[in-house]
Enzyme design. Structure first.
Site, PDB file in Angstrom:
ATOM      1  N   SER A  36       0.825  -1.191   0.000  1.00 55.53           N
ATOM      2  CA  SER A  36       0.000   0.000   0.000  1.00 55.53           C
ATOM      3  C   SER A  36       0.866   1.251   0.000  1.00 55.53           C
ATOM      4  O   SER A  36       1.638   1.458  -0.930  1.00 55.53           O
ATOM      5  CB  SER A  36      -0.978  -0.058   1.172  1.00 55.53           C
ATOM      6  N   ASP A  75      -9.338  -5.252  -5.398  1.00 55.61           N
ATOM      7  CA  ASP A  75      -8.931  -4.241  -4.413  1.00 55.61           C
ATOM      8  C   ASP A  75      -9.747  -2.974  -4.656  1.00 55.61           C
ATOM      9  O   ASP A  75      -9.613  -2.322  -5.701  1.00 55.61           O
ATOM     10  CB  ASP A  75      -7.434  -3.945  -4.572  1.00 55.61           C
ATOM     11  N   HIS A  99      -7.635  -5.816  -0.719  1.00 53.70           N
ATOM     12  CA  HIS A  99      -6.386  -5.173  -0.314  1.00 53.70           C
ATOM     13  C   HIS A  99      -5.656  -6.075   0.687  1.00 53.70           C
ATOM     14  O   HIS A  99      -5.638  -5.821   1.889  1.00 53.70           O
ATOM     15  CB  HIS A  99      -6.740  -3.821   0.320  1.00 53.70           C
TER      16      HIS A  99
END
Length: 650
Positions: free
Chosen positions: A198, A304, A335
């Site tokens: 991320s 995601d 995610h």
């Protein structure tokens, strides 16, 4: 120098350099063989744990002193004692103190001397015994670092780049945050690999675009490639806040007291209009892909809904255009880190990747298939190249069907119009569930049942010509596989995984840093339809990166960029295109509630199909569209409003 030649040159150097070093670790017959895999021959318990503060050369917090970022290091003691230098695996993150890392939200812990005891995740436990140093960098403005968080801008990127420079002897570091005693990285050869999920992976992307010497590879997991696309999709807002909220979320108390000016710049530079500004240009790593010299091992979940698949296609294509060595994993999760959806294979593959890229071992990973794709939960296939070389963009066209509101999708240009009214209370799941029923909230177009499998691989674009009744309008375009399947439940809290109670261990543990992590398993659900890809836009952005009020009654044409994917629509299933308004919880609604009339003759979908138009023609040949039953098709639960944080945990 061609990419393959780069590997060959390093291999020959590495083989010459490491052969004497491993001679004592192998049998006499194998003493002269080139190593294939790093082994856990070093003591993790006796590893050197130290902290330095690297000078970034910036004064982000305007206190009259250049900012220093905290760098926590865990490295094996033996190589330095033997006069050997080692490579570095680095994770630069804003989450080490505020929010935690990984599925278990681990934070850094320290001893009385301020040296790291627990480094989150398994990287240090596993790789330090194998001869790597693991480095955890606190981004500027977070944890023990000076400066301010600027959300992917110069400060964020320089926080990590300066550390790579220090590891290669080009920057200055100190043994304390405010002291004058310098520290040198005499123990490393400077070869660095950056990894992270991320925001962390986003920093790796950004540092790679600086072309910094010494950065040999990056492993971005669920990472952002351009920050504009994290907050907007052609002007349509994806969240109700901007980067100033995110900066405040991770700022240290010290940064909150000093960084009001930086916060205001984030507010001013990222207006909620969705206009493209200089702030967004500075945070567009795709445009800077020509500077990338490091190889890239990219991992992303195709479902995601936090860092969406729009971040994969343009970045991947730009890297390919510039000859960057690449590898990719695409899962069915949301995610989620690969450590939590394919653990054993991930650790093994990452080990071999770093051995190849940082130690120069000729272990063959560069000659293996480029892509691993999760076709069904825990069922993976490989692809020699991605997208496959015989993939071709195919123009599919919507047309009127036998009943109003239920159209067809094929190769021939259609005519006529379809009309729908934006309903912000409905989502892509609602539209797909009633694809065979004329409803006022969408326009749906469907193929007949396929007679052969049809593979979509890459990024699609949908061009829509629509006439609104109001001065504002948002659009969504969704590709859907209509047919029964068992999929990962990416809309549930685990985004496709469930966390179990037992643990497995990956490396060596100490009292303060366990190598054992909670196991997970796929969380699945049975569905009648699966969203393949999706995209959004503000119709007011039809002409440029600046939105304008619409003239009711005037037709506008805009192209929506759908997220990349790799999906096989099986024989017997149907492929659908849906055009609608607000996709609930995935984009915010416009200020009005428009009705839009879609001109079918000027609307089309450009879809990357393996085999191109010929494969579509074969898959639909001889297939007959029967009058659809007006039934409701079960799908994944409605996408929930995701957190506004590209966080490193699940």
């Amino acid at each position: 120098m061609p990419i393959r030649m780069r590997f060959m040159t390093w291999r020959s150097l590495a083989t010459a350099a490491v052969a004497p070093l491993v001679a004592g670790l192998v049998t006499p017959m194998a003493a002269h063989a080139a190593p294939q895999e790093s082994r856990p021959v070093h003591s993790y318990e006796n590893a050197v744990r130290e902290a330095v503060w690297v000078d970034t050369g910036l004064d982000g917090d305007s206190d009259g002193k250049t900012d220093r970022v905290a760098v926590d290091i865990v490295r094996p003691r033996e190589p330095a004692q033997q006069g050997r230098k080692i490579p570095v695996i680095m994770d630069a993150s804003p989450y080490y103190s505020c929010c935690g890392r990984g599925n278990e939200s681990q934070k850094k812990t320290y001893d009385a001397a301020g040296n790291v005891v627990r480094m989150p995740l398994f990287y240090d436990n596993y790789f330090v015994p194998r001869g790597y140093a693991v480095v955890g960098v606190d981004l500027a403005g977070t944890n023990r670092s000076d400066g301010c968080v600027d959300v992917g801008g110069r400060s964020d990127i320089q926080s990590a780049k300066a550390v790579v420079d220090w590891l290669n002897g080009r920057a200055r570091a100190y043994t304390s945050r405010t002291g004058t005693t310098t520290a040198k990285a005499t123990w490393t050869n400077g070869r660095t690999g950056m990894i992270g999920k991320s925001w962390d992976g986003t920093i790796a992307n950004g540092v790679a675009t600086t072309g910094v010497k010494g950065l040999k590879t990056i492993v971005p997991i669920s990472a952002i490639s351009t920050w504009y696309d994290y907050y907007f999709s052609k002007g349509a807002p994806l969240y109700d806040s901007g980067p100033d909220w995110l900066s405040d979320y991770v700022d240290s108390p010290d940064a909150r007291a000093k960084c009001a000016a930086v916060q205001q710049k984030l507010v001013d530079g990222a207006p909620r209009t969705g206009d493209r500004t200089r702030l967004w240009s500075e945070r567009d790593y795709v445009k800077a892909a020509s500077k990338v010299k490091a190889s890239v091992f990219l991992v992303h979940g195709m479902q995601d809904l936090n860092v969406r698949m729009q971040h994969v296609g343009p970045w991947w294509d730009a890297l390919a255009k510039n000859g960057v060595e690449r590898k990719i994993w695409l899962s069915q999760t949301g995610h989620v880190d690969p450590f939590d959806f394919r653990r054993a294979a991930w650790v093994d593959t990452l080990h071999r990747w770093f051995d190849h890229e940082l130690l120069g071992y000729d272990n063959g990973i560069d000659r293996e298939p480029m892509a691993d794709i999760e076709r069904h939960p825990d069922q993976w296939v490989t692809s020699k190249a991605w997208p496959p070389r015989d993939t071709a963009t195919t123009t599919l066209r919507p047309a009127e069907g036998s009943q109003d509101g239920v159209g067809t999708l094929g190769l021939r240009k259609g005519s006529g119009t379809e009309t729908f009214t934006d309903d912000p209370q409905l989502s892509e799941t609602d539209w797909a569930a009633r694809i065979d029923t004329a409803t006022s909230d969408k326009a749906g177009f469907v193929t007949a049942p396929l007679t052969r499998d049809l593979r979509v691989s890459g990024s699609s674009k949908v061009t829509v010509t629509a006439t609104p009744t109001t001065s504002t309008a948002h659009l969504s375009a969704v590709l859907v596989d209509l047919g029964p399947d068992t999929v990962r439940d990416y809309a549930a809290s685990g985004e496709g995984i469930s966390t179990l109670t037992d643990r497995t261990c990956w490396g060596v543990s100490t009292t303060g840093d366990s190598a054992c992590f909670l196991e997970t398993q796929a969380k699945t659900t049975d569905v009648d339809h699966t969203v393949v890809s999706r995209g959004w836009a503000d119709l007011g952005n039809y002409a440029s990166g600046t939105g304008v009020p619409l003239t009711p009654g005037r037709a506008y044409t805009i192209t929506l960029d759908l997220g990349a994917t790799d999906h096989v629509v099986p024989a017997g299933h149907r492929l659908a295109l849906i055009v609608a308004g607000t996709d609930k919880d995935l984009i915010d609604p416009p200020s009005s509630t428009p009705t839009l009339t879609v001109d079918l003759s000027r609307t089309s979908a450009r879809v990357p199909l393996v085999g191109g138009a010929a494969s579509f023609a074969r898959a639909t040949a001889g297939s007959v569209s029967a009058a659809p039953e007006a039934t409701t098709l079960d799908g994944i639960q409605a996408p929930r409003s995701v957190r506004r944080v590209p966080e490193g945990g699940r």
